[in-house]
Scaffold this active site. Structure first.
Site, PDB file in Angstrom:
ATOM      1  CD  GLU A  90      -4.151 -29.835  31.099  1.00 44.77           C
ATOM      2  OE1 GLU A  90      -3.367 -28.890  31.374  1.00 44.77           O
ATOM      3  OE2 GLU A  90      -3.794 -30.873  30.509  1.00 44.77           O
ATOM      4  CG  PHE A 140       3.778 -41.747  32.810  1.00 47.63           C
ATOM      5  CD1 PHE A 140       4.744 -40.797  33.126  1.00 47.63           C
ATOM      6  CD2 PHE A 140       2.992 -41.545  31.681  1.00 47.63           C
ATOM      7  CE1 PHE A 140       4.929 -39.681  32.335  1.00 47.63           C
ATOM      8  CE2 PHE A 140       3.171 -40.422  30.883  1.00 47.63           C
ATOM      9  CZ  PHE A 140       4.134 -39.488  31.200  1.00 47.63           C
TER      10      PHE A 140
END
Ligand SMILES: Cc1ncc(C[n+]2csc(CCOP(=O)(O)OP(=O)(O)O)c2C)c(N)n1
Ligand SMILES: [Mg+2]
Lengths: 595, 191
Positions: free
Chosen positions: A66, A128
């Protein structure tokens, strides 16, 4: 979220189109004119990826990390003047974006980052891949949003582009929970987006321009000190700078970020200033009687020792960000405005004054004596490739092409700035404010995606390149033929240089141990590898790199212990440059504590 | 911060460059700023984060929505710094996208600052009587009482509140809760 859009006149109002949040994202990007974006998928952005599937208005470039998406968006933005766009998932996707977001903030690069977030009802439960993205990015983004209502989504995206690209540009983060991406809401167009609390002052105040023109028409030793703001303002600012320079004949220097705004071939160009800037630029800064700072921010890499900074000058400071003015250095004439507008107003005002500008020939002569020191001279060698020589040859062999240069961070970056010369804005992409190793390759990917036919070269160091190495695979996949020109000195050269200068040659952890075989690595990633270690082979190998149709990794073996000079050590004044050799006694106790 | 240029002279005969002035003025001043913001999520965190991130001081901070229809909140911050730092604080606050306006209350002739304190005092006999007597002088209201304690509500300038608390200390002061400074300007104008 509160509504801040101005209501459309009733006559124009038609029933808005309804679509899912994910479709709103894609539609809004399309309406904003986004043709390329950079991203990486994950659970929390799957609906947006689904909306991207099968459409061809927006090209999505899949990166390998990223951080690469963020720097690619920055490179895209800096080479086009448009807003860069990155799309990443929640949690680790978002945290991996923190470096490029900060980088874009420091260098004022317009960028919109869309992050996925866990569904609204799970926010705050440590779900999560949940992280507090807006909390984490609050201090490193120009602005950010957490979208909690799909009816606000389109407006927020348009507002984000508006905020990112206007005023002092910067990164804006939009965090979109997954349920919002699935929810159905109205699509609102970008027209009429307006934020009353956010009104950048683009046009300068008349009295400020008058005062500046007054000083400029009476100065004997004037100097333009220009920065990235001239580039960020758009090509018109560079044109106006050239026009104003022609009108006045003043010499020009620039920060690292501003290179290209003024042509390096111009006789009044002094080269870059600052820590590794030219002798003539730094001495001119020190001795000028009028400094006209245009879109620069008196960064410590530029000013050196503050209480010895340009002691004899009056200072005019043009900046669109009022907080940059009087932050580091007190100025006499603050001008809060867009650079292009301020320069244009100055041209008009100076012409209207019809005054005879003082004769600058004594100042020019003085500058010529500094120039005569030829501060970038280095001892060339027939046996080993000197890094300066490598950049000189690269410049000579690529300058007449449609070339864009990016860099990593270190000595190679400074040699690139010293020995590669730019005639135009938007051709030079480097991480200035944050100094991010790993910036150059993904930035080159971004540049190449915007300019498919151009020659895009990342001038790299062997240590920096390993930080984002995997993006070569992105370049291969997307047929982006970027060239990585590694000045391989086997050292984190800049660190080594500082250890030599400040720590008695105790080279703690700065040797690049276990280097990969870059030629084989290039092959493994699907690119082409070239190695060169002899000065006489260099030209041919560079031409081979240029001629190769795909991505290239060029392992240019250079002199290992070369220092990057001239140098103003931290905490020293502009007229205290190290020109020849480092002796180890240049810096006192106080200076060692500086960065 | 305005960009009205400071007066400058011609060819070096006028006043010295303003550059030399930057070190002249290092005295620490106290300043009350009213910050009008869009009441959107995270806006308070942005303002507070600016102060912590850039190493500025916050002596007190109050915040509440003041105009529901316009989603405006008013934050009053009391801070300290040199004149140069205070100028930076204002400029940096204005950079925050949802910040609409920053008003320097301290340097406004019409600025008013008020604070409210709740002060719990426990005691009997002479001390209890004395506490009540002082409360009257300060125009504090008793908002809760038991045989052995009072809670006083007192408003006024911060210094007055501090003085009141100091006087209560030997008389059985138990605890204090203060709002921090609120601000507004006199007269019919807004802002
Ligand atoms: C992400 C990151 N980590 C650490 C640094 C500190 N740093 C600055 S230059 C440098 C060495 C760079 O080495 P190399 O890429 O080989 O370039 P050279 O100086 O040798 O040209 C380091 C570690 C940095 N700028 N960025
Ligand atoms: Mg190296």
């Amino acid at each position: 979220m509160t509504t801040k859009t101005k209501a459309k006149p009733a006559s124009e109002a038609t029933a808005p189109r309804m679509m899912t949040g994910a479709q709103i994202v894609v539609e809004a990007l399309r309406e904003q004119g986004v043709s390329v974006m950079f991203g990486y998928p994950g659970g929390a952005v799957l609906p947006i990826y689904d909306a991207l599937y099968g459409q061809d208005a927006i090209r999505h470039i899949l990166v390998r990390h990223e951080q690469g998406a963020g720097h690619a968006a920055e490179g895209y933005a800096r080479s086009t003047g448009k807003c860069g766009v990155a799309l990443v998932t929640s949690g680790p996707g978002a945290t991996n974006m923190v470096t490029p977001i900060t980088d874009a903030l420091m260098d004022s690069i317009p960028m919109v980052v869309i992050t996925g977030q866990v569904p609204t009802h799970l926010i705050g439960t440590d779900a999560f891949q949940e992280c507090d993205t807006t909390g984490i990015t609050r201090s490193c983004a120009k602005h950010n949003y957490l979208v909690t209502d799909v009816t606000q989504l389109a407006r927020i995206i348009h507002e984000a582009f508006y905020v990112a690209t206007t005023g002092r540009p910067g990164p804006v983060v939009i965090d979109i929970p997954k349920d919002i991406q699935f929810a159905t809401g109205p699509y609102i167009g970008k027209d009429g987006i307006f934020k009353p609390t956010y009104v950048p002052q683009r046009i300068p105040k008349t009295d400020a321009i008058k005062a500046a023109a007054e000083l400029m028409t009476k100065a004997w030793r004037p100097l333009f000190y220009t920065g990235g703001g001239v580039i960020n303002s758009g090509p018109r600012a560079s044109e106006k700078l050239r026009e104003l320079q022609e009108l006045t004949g003043f010499p020009v220097t620039s920060t690292l970020m501003g290179l290209g705004a003024f042509p390096a071939s111009h006789p009044d160009w002094l080269g870059m200033l600052g820590m590794h800037g030219s002798f003539e630029a730094n001495n001119a800064m020190h001795d000028c009687d009028l400094m006209i700072c245009v879109g620069a921010r008196f960064d410590d890499r530029v000013t050196g020792r503050i209480d010895a900074f340009s002691p004899k000058s009056r200072k005019i400071h043009i900046d669109i960000d009022a907080s940059s003015i009087n932050k580091i250095v007190r100025v006499d004439v603050p001008v809060v405005a867009d650079c292009a507008e301020a320069l244009d107003a100055l041209i008009t005002e100076i012409k209207a004054l019809k005054r005879k500008i003082p004769d600058l020939s004594a100042w020019r002569d003085q500058i010529d004596t500094w120039r005569a020191r030829r501060c970038f001279t280095y001892a060339n060698s027939a046996e080993v490739i000197k890094p300066q020589y490598a950049v000189e040859r690269l410049y000579a062999l690529t300058k007449d092409r449609n070339t864009y240069i990016t860099t990593e961070v270190g000595q190679h970056q400074m040699w690139a700035a010293q020995f590669y010369h730019f005639e135009e804005p938007n051709r030079w992409m480097t991480s200035g404010g944050l100094g991010t190793m790993g910036y150059g390759l993904p930035a080159a990917v971004g540049v190449q995606s915007a300019h498919p036919d151009a020659l895009v070269i990342d001038i790299a160091g062997e240590a920096s390149i390993q930080m984002m190495m995997q993006e070569l695979s992105t370049a291969v996949q997307h047929k982006l033929p970027v060239k990585v020109f590694i000045l391989n000195n086997e050292w984190m050269g800049m660190v080594r240089q500082w250890q030599e200068l400040l720590h008695g040659e105790r080279y703690s952890h700065s040797y690049s141990e276990s280097l990969p075989d870059f030629v084989m690595l290039a092959k493994a990633l699907g690119g082409h590898g070239i190695r060169c270690d002899k000065p006489e082979d260099l030209d041919a190998r560079i031409l081979e790199m240029i001629d190769h149709p795909g991505p290239v990794l060029f392992d240019c073996r250079v002199e290992r212990a070369e220092n990057c000079l001239p140098m103003i050590p931290s905490g020293s004044a502009h007229n205290q440059m190290i020109l020849g050799e480092i002796t180890g006694n240049e810096v006192g106790e106080a200076g060692r504590k500086l960065v | 911060m305005t960009d009205a240029p400071k007066p400058v002279g011609g060819n070096g005969n006028g006043p010295k460059s303003a550059y030399f002035l930057s070190h002249a003025d290092q005295a620490i001043e106290r300043r009350t700023l009213a910050v009008l913001v869009d009441n959107e999520p995270g806006v308070l965190a942005r303002v507070v984060g600016l102060f912590s991130g850039r190493g500025y001081n916050i002596d007190s901070l109050t915040v509440a929505e003041v105009d529901a229809s316009q989603h405006r909140s008013r934050i009053t911050i009391v801070t300290q710094g040199t004149a140069h730092i205070l100028e930076q604080i204002e400029a940096q606050l204005l950079r925050i996208v949802p910040v609409a306006e920053v008003i320097d209350i301290t340097n406004s002739k019409t600025g008013i600052e008020r604070e409210l304190a709740l002060v719990k005092v426990a005691g009997t006999g002479e001390k209890r009587v004395e506490a009540l007597r002082i409360a009257e002088i300060f125009r504090a209201h008793v908002i809760d009482t038991t045989n052995e304690s009072f809670i006083f509500e007192v408003t006024g300038a911060s210094e007055k509140l501090t003085q009141f608390v100091d006087l209560m200390r030997p008389l059985g002061l138990v605890e204090v809760s203060r709002t921090g400074v609120l601000s507004i300007k006199r007269g019919k104008e807004k802002g």
